[in-house]
Motif scaffolding. Structure first.
Motif, PDB file in Angstrom:
ATOM      1  N   GLY A   1     -61.870-104.821  76.332  1.00 12.80           N
ATOM      2  CA  GLY A   1     -61.120-105.432  77.751  1.00 12.80           C
ATOM      3  C   GLY A   1     -61.269-106.070  77.345  1.00 12.80           C
ATOM      4  O   GLY A   1     -59.748-107.742  77.472  1.00 12.80           O
ATOM      5  N   ALA A   2     -61.532-108.067  77.262  1.00 15.09           N
ATOM      6  CA  ALA A   2     -61.861-109.122  76.291  1.00 15.09           C
ATOM      7  C   ALA A   2     -60.281-109.339  74.960  1.00 15.09           C
ATOM      8  O   ALA A   2     -60.017-110.287  75.247  1.00 15.09           O
ATOM      9  CB  ALA A   2     -63.153-109.540  76.143  1.00 15.09           C
ATOM     10  N   PHE A   3     -60.875-108.381  74.065  1.00 16.78           N
ATOM     11  CA  PHE A   3     -59.614-108.259  73.295  1.00 16.78           C
ATOM     12  C   PHE A   3     -58.956-108.328  73.651  1.00 16.78           C
ATOM     13  O   PHE A   3     -57.894-109.044  73.853  1.00 16.78           O
ATOM     14  CB  PHE A   3     -60.454-107.278  72.179  1.00 16.78           C
ATOM     15  N   LEU A   4     -58.475-107.246  74.367  1.00 14.84           N
ATOM     16  CA  LEU A   4     -56.882-106.996  75.156  1.00 14.84           C
ATOM     17  C   LEU A   4     -56.419-107.478  75.803  1.00 14.84           C
ATOM     18  O   LEU A   4     -55.293-107.660  75.527  1.00 14.84           O
ATOM     19  CB  LEU A   4     -56.886-105.719  75.481  1.00 14.84           C
ATOM     20  N   LEU A   5     -57.691-108.308  76.859  1.00 17.77           N
ATOM     21  CA  LEU A   5     -56.546-109.199  77.716  1.00 17.77           C
ATOM     22  C   LEU A   5     -56.296-110.871  76.752  1.00 17.77           C
ATOM     23  O   LEU A   5     -55.389-110.841  77.261  1.00 17.77           O
ATOM     24  CB  LEU A   5     -58.322-109.151  78.930  1.00 17.77           C
ATOM     25  N   GLY A   6     -57.445-110.787  76.174  1.00 18.50           N
ATOM     26  CA  GLY A   6     -57.077-112.317  74.957  1.00 18.50           C
ATOM     27  C   GLY A   6     -55.286-111.717  74.634  1.00 18.50           C
ATOM     28  O   GLY A   6     -55.082-113.035  73.925  1.00 18.50           O
ATOM     29  N   PHE A   7     -55.836-110.706  73.596  1.00 20.82           N
ATOM     30  CA  PHE A   7     -53.931-110.762  73.403  1.00 20.82           C
ATOM     31  C   PHE A   7     -52.894-110.724  73.761  1.00 20.82           C
ATOM     32  O   PHE A   7     -52.084-111.347  73.961  1.00 20.82           O
ATOM     33  CB  PHE A   7     -54.301-109.408  72.677  1.00 20.82           C
ATOM     34  N   LEU A   8     -53.305-109.664  74.798  1.00 20.51           N
ATOM     35  CA  LEU A   8     -52.201-109.819  75.857  1.00 20.51           C
ATOM     36  C   LEU A   8     -51.761-111.302  76.535  1.00 20.51           C
ATOM     37  O   LEU A   8     -50.490-111.688  76.639  1.00 20.51           O
ATOM     38  CB  LEU A   8     -52.486-108.721  77.249  1.00 20.51           C
ATOM     39  N   LEU A   9     -52.313-112.148  77.009  1.00 19.56           N
ATOM     40  CA  LEU A   9     -52.158-113.107  78.120  1.00 19.56           C
ATOM     41  C   LEU A   9     -51.785-113.961  76.116  1.00 19.56           C
ATOM     42  O   LEU A   9     -50.318-114.518  76.737  1.00 19.56           O
ATOM     43  CB  LEU A   9     -53.428-114.040  78.467  1.00 19.56           C
ATOM     44  N   GLU A  10     -52.176-114.121  75.402  1.00 20.83           N
ATOM     45  CA  GLU A  10     -51.699-115.043  74.523  1.00 20.83           C
ATOM     46  C   GLU A  10     -49.789-114.722  73.886  1.00 20.83           C
ATOM     47  O   GLU A  10     -49.661-115.060  73.811  1.00 20.83           O
ATOM     48  CB  GLU A  10     -52.857-115.117  73.792  1.00 20.83           C
ATOM     49  N   ALA A  11     -49.978-113.844  74.217  1.00 20.64           N
ATOM     50  CA  ALA A  11     -48.695-112.975  73.579  1.00 20.64           C
ATOM     51  C   ALA A  11     -47.832-112.685  74.338  1.00 20.64           C
ATOM     52  O   ALA A  11     -46.393-113.694  74.235  1.00 20.64           O
ATOM     53  CB  ALA A  11     -48.943-111.123  73.169  1.00 20.64           C
ATOM     54  N   LEU A  12     -47.981-112.781  76.066  1.00 15.37           N
ATOM     55  CA  LEU A  12     -47.411-112.926  76.656  1.00 15.37           C
ATOM     56  C   LEU A  12     -46.714-114.669  76.854  1.00 15.37           C
ATOM     57  O   LEU A  12     -45.367-114.781  77.522  1.00 15.37           O
ATOM     58  CB  LEU A  12     -47.328-112.520  78.091  1.00 15.37           C
ATOM     59  N   ALA A  13     -48.186-115.650  76.798  1.00 11.30           N
ATOM     60  CA  ALA A  13     -47.687-117.015  76.910  1.00 11.30           C
ATOM     61  C   ALA A  13     -46.901-117.600  76.179  1.00 11.30           C
ATOM     62  O   ALA A  13     -46.272-118.236  75.864  1.00 11.30           O
ATOM     63  CB  ALA A  13     -48.636-117.261  76.789  1.00 11.30           C
ATOM     64  N   ARG A  14     -46.696-117.001  74.186  1.00 14.06           N
ATOM     65  CA  ARG A  14     -46.085-117.567  73.218  1.00 14.06           C
ATOM     66  C   ARG A  14     -44.714-116.935  73.091  1.00 14.06           C
ATOM     67  O   ARG A  14     -44.192-117.272  72.841  1.00 14.06           O
ATOM     68  CB  ARG A  14     -46.767-116.637  72.390  1.00 14.06           C
ATOM     69  N   THR A  15     -44.597-116.447  74.466  1.00 12.15           N
ATOM     70  CA  THR A  15     -42.973-115.040  73.794  1.00 12.15           C
ATOM     71  C   THR A  15     -42.149-116.076  74.804  1.00 12.15           C
ATOM     72  O   THR A  15     -40.892-115.202  75.547  1.00 12.15           O
ATOM     73  CB  THR A  15     -42.841-113.990  73.597  1.00 12.15           C
ATOM     74  N   GLY A  16     -42.240-116.562  76.040  1.00  9.65           N
ATOM     75  CA  GLY A  16     -41.825-117.451  76.923  1.00  9.65           C
ATOM     76  C   GLY A  16     -42.250-117.066  78.346  1.00  9.65           C
ATOM     77  O   GLY A  16     -43.457-117.649  78.310  1.00  9.65           O
ATOM     78  N   PRO A  17     -41.615-118.146  78.995  1.00  9.99           N
ATOM     79  CA  PRO A  17     -42.134-117.977  80.314  1.00  9.99           C
ATOM     80  C   PRO A  17     -42.652-116.607  80.995  1.00  9.99           C
ATOM     81  O   PRO A  17     -42.282-115.843  81.076  1.00  9.99           O
ATOM     82  CB  PRO A  17     -41.095-118.669  81.333  1.00  9.99           C
TER      83      PRO A  17
ATOM     84  N   LEU B   1     -44.164-108.934  84.633  1.00  9.57           N
ATOM     85  CA  LEU B   1     -44.913-107.732  85.235  1.00  9.57           C
ATOM     86  C   LEU B   1     -45.775-107.163  84.634  1.00  9.57           C
ATOM     87  O   LEU B   1     -47.037-106.574  85.261  1.00  9.57           O
ATOM     88  CB  LEU B   1     -43.166-106.667  85.193  1.00  9.57           C
ATOM     89  N   ALA B   2     -45.912-106.883  83.073  1.00  7.23           N
ATOM     90  CA  ALA B   2     -46.776-106.947  82.018  1.00  7.23           C
ATOM     91  C   ALA B   2     -48.179-108.031  82.747  1.00  7.23           C
ATOM     92  O   ALA B   2     -49.039-107.297  82.543  1.00  7.23           O
ATOM     93  CB  ALA B   2     -46.487-107.012  80.853  1.00  7.23           C
ATOM     94  N   ARG B   3     -48.418-109.200  82.672  1.00 10.41           N
ATOM     95  CA  ARG B   3     -49.591-110.322  83.097  1.00 10.41           C
ATOM     96  C   ARG B   3     -49.872-109.159  84.390  1.00 10.41           C
ATOM     97  O   ARG B   3     -51.319-109.475  84.171  1.00 10.41           O
ATOM     98  CB  ARG B   3     -48.971-111.241  83.023  1.00 10.41           C
ATOM     99  N   LEU B   4     -49.408-109.372  85.417  1.00  8.97           N
ATOM    100  CA  LEU B   4     -49.606-108.144  86.362  1.00  8.97           C
ATOM    101  C   LEU B   4     -50.453-106.935  86.345  1.00  8.97           C
ATOM    102  O   LEU B   4     -51.746-106.951  86.599  1.00  8.97           O
ATOM    103  CB  LEU B   4     -48.975-109.057  87.911  1.00  8.97           C
ATOM    104  N   GLY B   5     -48.874-106.346  86.024  1.00 14.00           N
ATOM    105  CA  GLY B   5     -50.026-104.487  86.176  1.00 14.00           C
ATOM    106  C   GLY B   5     -50.893-104.774  84.686  1.00 14.00           C
ATOM    107  O   GLY B   5     -51.544-103.787  85.716  1.00 14.00           O
ATOM    108  N   LEU B   6     -50.358-105.250  84.061  1.00 11.43           N
ATOM    109  CA  LEU B   6     -51.631-104.167  82.780  1.00 11.43           C
ATOM    110  C   LEU B   6     -52.481-105.727  82.795  1.00 11.43           C
ATOM    111  O   LEU B   6     -54.078-105.601  82.806  1.00 11.43           O
ATOM    112  CB  LEU B   6     -50.978-105.141  81.217  1.00 11.43           C
TER     113      LEU B   6
END
Length: 160
Positions: free
Chosen positions: A66-82, A89-94
């Motif tokens: 979960g730590a890996f997946l959350l780190g990946f998700l949040l960094e990917a989202l932050a790097r691809t836009g506001p 929706l991805a940040r909140l749902g996933l």
């Protein structure tokens, strides 16, 4: 990680709109995601339960993954836009929902206390330290993996 603090900060709500944490649609998405994550964790904990007094491997690997997946998700989202549109929706749902329900600090704490209370203080200490150290390490690896995957990604204001 290459991003300034203000790049990753959530967008401010427009005048006359309710903040995201007061929006029932977002709350419902988090609850739904939490139900999915918690159900997955409960199934794994039941299917692969560790005997009492032994290393709680299932919780350990759930939290590390979960730590890996959350780190990946949040960094990917932050790097691809506001933080709006599908990224929000991805940040909140996933992130908040699924990963928040899947990972478990409370079970980790209870299992650590039970090990210590059953006379396995060194095992409890090792479990606690390994969980925290490996969790931080895999979160960092998730950030780095997301950086590699999103290198050169568009960071415009458009929601994808």
């Amino acid at each position: 990680m290459g991003l300034r603090h203000d790049d990753a900060a959530p967008s401010r709500p427009l005048a006359g709109t309710r903040p995201p944490h007061h929006d029932p649609r977002f709350l419902a998405l988090i609850v739904l995601g939490g139900a999915v994550g918690t159900s997955a964790r409960a199934w794994l904990e039941t299917a692969f339960a560790a005997p009492a007094g032994t290393w709680p491997w299932v919780t350990f690997w759930i939290n590390v993954a979960g730590a890996f997946l959350l780190g990946f998700l949040l960094e990917a989202l932050a790097r691809t836009g506001p933080d709006r549109g599908r990224r929000r929706l991805a940040r909140l749902g996933l992130g908040t929902g699924v990963m928040g329900g899947f990972t478990t600090y409370s079970t980790f704490a209870v299992e650590t206390a039970l090990l210590a209370g059953d006379g396995a203080a060194w095992l409890a200490l090792g479990y606690a330290l390994a969980t925290v150290v490996l969790g931080l390490t895999t979160a960092w690896l998730g950030f780095e993996a997301a950086r590699a995957v999103t290198r050169g990604a568009v960071t415009s204001g458009s929601a994808r």
